[in-house]
Design a protein around this motif. Sequence first.
Motif: not given
Length: 367
Positions: A288-299
């Motif tokens: 239930q999230a994505a990791i963008v360029d090593g950074e945690w992003r809640e989606v």
Amino acid sequence: MSDVLPLAGFVIGITAARRADELGALLVRKGASVRYGPAIRIVPLTDDTELHAATSRLLEAPVDAVVATTGIGFRGWLEAAEGWGLGDSLLERLSSASLLARGPKVTGALRAAGLSESYSPASESNAELLQHLLSSGVDGLRIAVQLHGEPLPYFVDTLRASGAEVIEIPVYRWVGPVDPGPVDRLLDGVLDGSIHALPFTSAPAAASLIALARRTGRLPGLVSALSGPVVAACVGPITAGPLAALGVPTVQPHRARIGALARTVAETLVARSPRLRAGGHSIELRGQAAIVDGEWREVAPAPMALLRALAASPGRVVSRRELISALPGGGEEHAVETAIGRLRTALGGGKVVQTVVKRGYRLAVDA
């Protein structure tokens, strides 16, 4: 990305009754969110009339061999017998028998009780225990087999067919939960995609969940979910039996241990996580999230559902109609546009998801 725990973003359902907290704690330490829904409950040993009857039958005459399958079950049996005033008689009977221990935990329980094992297989398997008994000859022998929560029909039937009298000792018998609400909600979570893995520690828990799904008309959905997006993990082949009978694929650790099961769940979910490059960014999809360029992003759920639909065929234009069907609960084109906007914000910009005029949306996959 080293600071992102391996199970961060994933929700894992636990159906176990025994050692549920231990398994849950291991998964939480790896970053998971855990939801509990016990599919079974354990009948207290001191209240179990079947165990009392089996123990009394064992004490009626000398026993030649005793097969002990679990350490906690063996200790519980002795404690229950003590509570019934049969503790000394049981220990005396066991001390004169050949004791076969399935693994090191059972061996430890035997020795703690002042007993000594005569055989313990290196494989820690019931199959090797059975083969040892058969090769030694069992015709005319009186053998007690401590069950570990469910019957062992092949083991017991083979001994009887070979001429042995077998006494089954039903230690910590399992029945349905007193409150089926939590496991019912757990099943809903599997079907709606909000739960990403189900680790099983016993065959009765798996069978109980299947029975609930069958009674409520949700069995096809359960089989479909466990055969696709939801990881079904089992501590060993016996536990996997009810799922295998339905054709559900399972993952299993090399050793039947709770810690190994938690590691297998983590490794499988991470290995299945889609990874891609789009809009100049490295992206990994978590539950239930994505990791963008090593950074945690809640989606949020709706944008995440669309990201998964787009990532299923990276670079392909996905129509608004397809994306509507991917939305939890469906919707209309405006709902898709709103969710796409939220997805772009969550991913940190508008370059990852491209709008293709009059056709739909696509991930801007890097060449």
